[in-house]
Write a protein that holds these residues in place. Structure first.
Motif, mmCIF file in Angstrom:
data_model
loop_
_atom_site.group_PDB
_atom_site.id
_atom_site.type_symbol
_atom_site.label_atom_id
_atom_site.label_comp_id
_atom_site.label_asym_id
_atom_site.label_seq_id
_atom_site.Cartn_x
_atom_site.Cartn_y
_atom_site.Cartn_z
ATOM 1 N N THR A 264 -25.144 -42.134 4.107
ATOM 2 C CA THR A 264 -25.612 -43.510 4.275
ATOM 3 C C THR A 264 -26.447 -43.948 3.079
ATOM 4 N N VAL A 265 -27.365 -43.096 2.631
ATOM 5 C CA VAL A 265 -28.192 -43.426 1.464
ATOM 6 C C VAL A 265 -27.311 -43.529 0.221
ATOM 7 N N SER A 266 -26.316 -42.658 0.079
ATOM 8 C CA SER A 266 -25.386 -42.730 -1.061
ATOM 9 C C SER A 266 -24.623 -44.050 -1.055
ATOM 10 N N ARG A 267 -24.238 -44.488 0.126
ATOM 11 C CA ARG A 267 -23.527 -45.765 0.256
ATOM 12 C C ARG A 267 -24.406 -46.927 -0.227
ATOM 13 N N LEU A 268 -25.669 -46.912 0.154
ATOM 14 C CA LEU A 268 -26.607 -47.951 -0.294
ATOM 15 C C LEU A 268 -26.753 -47.923 -1.817
ATOM 16 N N LEU A 269 -26.934 -46.724 -2.379
ATOM 17 C CA LEU A 269 -27.157 -46.605 -3.823
ATOM 18 C C LEU A 269 -25.902 -46.870 -4.656
ATOM 19 N N SER A 270 -24.738 -46.907 -4.029
ATOM 20 C CA SER A 270 -23.512 -47.208 -4.779
ATOM 21 C C SER A 270 -23.039 -48.650 -4.543
ATOM 22 N N ASP A 271 -23.802 -49.430 -3.799
ATOM 23 C CA ASP A 271 -23.451 -50.831 -3.555
ATOM 24 C C ASP A 271 -23.565 -51.601 -4.869
ATOM 25 N N PRO A 272 -22.465 -52.194 -5.372
ATOM 26 C CA PRO A 272 -22.514 -52.897 -6.661
ATOM 27 C C PRO A 272 -23.471 -54.083 -6.658
ATOM 28 N N ASN A 273 -23.693 -54.718 -5.518
ATOM 29 C CA ASN A 273 -24.650 -55.833 -5.461
ATOM 30 C C ASN A 273 -26.089 -55.355 -5.625
ATOM 31 N N ILE A 274 -26.418 -54.208 -5.032
ATOM 32 C CA ILE A 274 -27.751 -53.618 -5.206
ATOM 33 C C ILE A 274 -27.942 -53.254 -6.674
ATOM 34 N N ILE A 275 -26.957 -52.587 -7.253
ATOM 35 C CA ILE A 275 -27.029 -52.160 -8.664
ATOM 36 C C ILE A 275 -27.216 -53.371 -9.576
ATOM 37 N N ALA A 276 -26.430 -54.419 -9.372
ATOM 38 C CA ALA A 276 -26.506 -55.604 -10.243
ATOM 39 C C ALA A 276 -27.878 -56.269 -10.193
#
Length: 189
Positions: free
Chosen positions: A174-186
């Motif tokens: 679940t945490v990996s999914r959050l950290l790989s979200d392109p919107n979060i990264i951008a």
């Protein structure tokens, strides 16, 4: 003498049929998988975590009438925060460095459960872990939900370590999914 032996046999049978009850204490420590470390940020990144969940994770009841209650024995919100900060650093971000106003990443742990149902003598466990994220950065607000679910089948009571490993695997996904979200990264770049 025969009555004593019969009484002892019946007593032992009743104890075996009554099943046993125990308590499992598990520690939730997500370990996200990060594939890149080339990102950077120009703003400070504030991460906060919260939860309204109790320490009760769930309970198990097997087809053999074994019972176990499951409790988290650590501060899950603090553990998730540390895993997210470590994940951000592994991505290349430096959360404590940059200009202000800071990017504000708020994480709420909304579900952490271990439930079972019995079909014949087979125990089917459903594990859930869910996060809700709100990121305010660059004049924008982004909200998203992340969740993972796992189904396991048992014949007898699983060991405490197996339960902890399964819940940590789920929390890590679940945490990996959050950290790989392109919107979060951008928004954090």
């Amino acid at each position: 003498m025969l009555n004593k032996q019969l009484f002892l046999t019946l007593s032992l049978s009743a104890l075996l049929l009554a099943g046993c009850s125990t308590t499992h204490y598990i520690s939730i420590n997500p370990q996200p998988e990060i594939n890149t470390n080339t990102l950077s940020n120009d703003r400070v990144i504030n991460v906060s975590t919260s939860t309204k969940l109790a320490t009760t994770v769930g309970s198990i009841k097997t087809g053999l009438n074994e019972r176990a209650d499951i409790y988290a024995n650590n501060d899950v919100a603090a553990s998730v925060k540390e895993s997210i900060l470590k994940g951000l650093r592994d991505l290349g971000f430096t959360p404590d460095q940059g200009v202000t106003p800071a990017a504000d990443l708020q994480i709420e742990i909304t579900k952490m459960s271990y439930t079972t149902k019995v079909e014949a003598l087979k125990t089917i466990a459903t594990l859930d872990f869910e996060l809700k994220a709100t990121l305010a950065a660059k004049g924008q607000t982004y909200k998203a939900n992340y969740g993972s679910q796992k189904v396991r089948e048992y014949g007898t009571m699983p060991y405490q370590q197996a339960i902890e490993d399964d819940m940590n695997d789920l929390a890590s996904q679940t945490v990996s999914r959050l950290l790989s979200d392109p919107n979060i990264i951008a928004l954090l770049k």
